[in-house]
Design an enzyme around this catalytic site. Structure first.
Site, PDB file in Angstrom:
ATOM      1  N   GLY A  63      -4.226  -0.249  12.123  1.00 17.22           N
ATOM      2  CA  GLY A  63      -2.967   0.085  11.643  1.00 17.22           C
ATOM      3  C   GLY A  63      -2.673   1.414  11.402  1.00 17.22           C
ATOM      4  O   GLY A  63      -4.032   2.095  11.321  1.00 17.22           O
ATOM      5  N   LYS A  85     -10.632   4.185   6.630  1.00 12.42           N
ATOM      6  CA  LYS A  85      -9.085   4.945   6.852  1.00 12.42           C
ATOM      7  C   LYS A  85      -9.460   6.435   6.949  1.00 12.42           C
ATOM      8  O   LYS A  85     -10.444   7.082   6.178  1.00 12.42           O
ATOM      9  CB  LYS A  85      -8.557   4.853   5.483  1.00 12.42           C
ATOM     10  N   ASP A 181       3.096   4.910  -6.125  1.00  9.52           N
ATOM     11  CA  ASP A 181       3.381   4.297  -4.611  1.00  9.52           C
ATOM     12  C   ASP A 181       3.635   2.984  -4.431  1.00  9.52           C
ATOM     13  O   ASP A 181       2.881   2.366  -3.393  1.00  9.52           O
ATOM     14  CB  ASP A 181       2.612   5.126  -3.698  1.00  9.52           C
TER      15      ASP A 181
END
Length: 337
Positions: A63, A85, A181
């Site tokens: 993703g 990541k 967030d």
């Protein structure tokens, strides 16, 4: 537990790979304390060659977000699956933010918080290696195509786990950690549907005072549209109650299965109707007639309180967790009948 932070970039290997000007007045990112052995024990530094090997040269993408691309990898003799990541160079994401996330994840440990496996800083690459959560994020299970809708009890249990994790961030360490967030994309799910909070990229560390007053800090406005606390947007003052507001949006998203942008346009932008009225009209059709009345009342009440205009009027996350547990008890009792 203690919360020792390391100085400078001592955990990040060779100085030739470091940012040359890491100084900052932001206490979230820099500490003058000596290096901590906890960092080197809990935070493995991968070489770029190792990262390329465990991801088969970034072969499998899981993703993408505004900050980076997540790849599947396998580490160790057991080929443990991990999420790698790789931060985008043009995302506006800097080294200090990266360092902040590494430090926080290295020293924060909770069942409802993502676990850090290691990191890599080499050749202008900033890479985090986290545990891989096989069921993906909550957003996908609420809005994805061709998925089986989550039952109400499971949704409640997920919300309780997230509340527990946020309560830990706010009160469980030497400093208050404001996530900044909270959203369903940053709520990951393991094999047992246990949620884990991720995405600490924007998190702020605030001194934990002995008083019960809100922990405040001046801050650039960060976060995601639809989830951001309007009081924080208006004043630039960030408190832990900004996370509470964002979590309130998550609760509405969970019960309605509507994207946060729609919720904002239809309700949060001007609040021209009661939350109970909005929630009843927009409850996920899969959940209609499946929510026990007392459970519904408690859920709507705590959601409404999370979304109050003034942060000081909102509950803390410990109270939110307790109320959601109470709601779950009513649902479980009804399901047993």
């Amino acid at each position: 537990m203690g919360f020792p932070f390391f100085s400078g970039l001592s955990c990040f290997g060779d100085s030739s790979q470091r940012v040359t000007n890491p100084s900052s007045s932001d206490p979230t990112l820099i500490s003058t304390e000596p290096p901590s052995s906890i960092i080197t024990e809990l935070c493995h530094q991968f070489t770029l060659a190792e990262i390329q090997s465990v991801t088969r040269n970034f072969e499998k993408s899981l993703g993408e977000s505004r900050f980076g691309i997540v790849h599947r990898g396998y580490v160790g003799n057991t080929y443990k699956p991990v999420a790698v990541k790789q931060y985008k160079k043009d995302s506006g994401f800097g080294f200090l933010e990266f360092k902040n996330e590494v430090v926080l994840l290295s020293q924060l440990h909770h069942p409802n918080l993502i676990s850090l496996v290691g990191f890599c800083v080499e050749r202008n690459e900033l890479i985090l290696v986290n545990e891989l959560l096989p069921k993906g994020n909550l957003y996908h299970h609420l809005h994805g195509r061709n998925i089986h809708p989550l039952p109400w009890k499971r949704r409640l249990q997920i919300c309780i786990g997230v509340a527990r994790g946020l309560h830990y961030l706010h009160t469980g360490a030497k400093y208050t950690i404001i996530h900044r967030d909270i959203k369903t994309n940053n709520i990951l799910l393991d094999d047992n549907w246990e949620p884990k909070i991720s995405g600490l990229t924007l998190s702020k560390r605030v001194s934990l005072k002995s008083s019960k007053s809100l922990k405040r800090t001046e801050s650039d406005i960060k976060g995601t549209y639809g989830y951001k606390d309007p009081e924080y947007e208006r004043t630039g003052v960030l408190t832990e109650k900004s996370d509470v507001y964002s979590f309130g949006v998550v609760l509405l998203e969970v019960v309605s299965a509507k994207p946060p942008r729609e919720i904002y346009r239809e309700y949060l932008e001007d609040c021209n109707q009661s939350l109970e009225s909005y929630a009843e009209k927009n409850v996920d059709r899969f959940l209609k007639s499946k929510i026990e009345p007392d459970c519904w009342k408690i859920f709507v009440d705590i959601t409404e309180r999370c979304l109050l205009a003034e942060g000081r009027e909102r509950p803390d996350m410990g109270e939110v967790e307790v109320e959601l547990q109470h709601a779950l008890q009513f649902q479980e009792e009804a399901d047993r009948i």
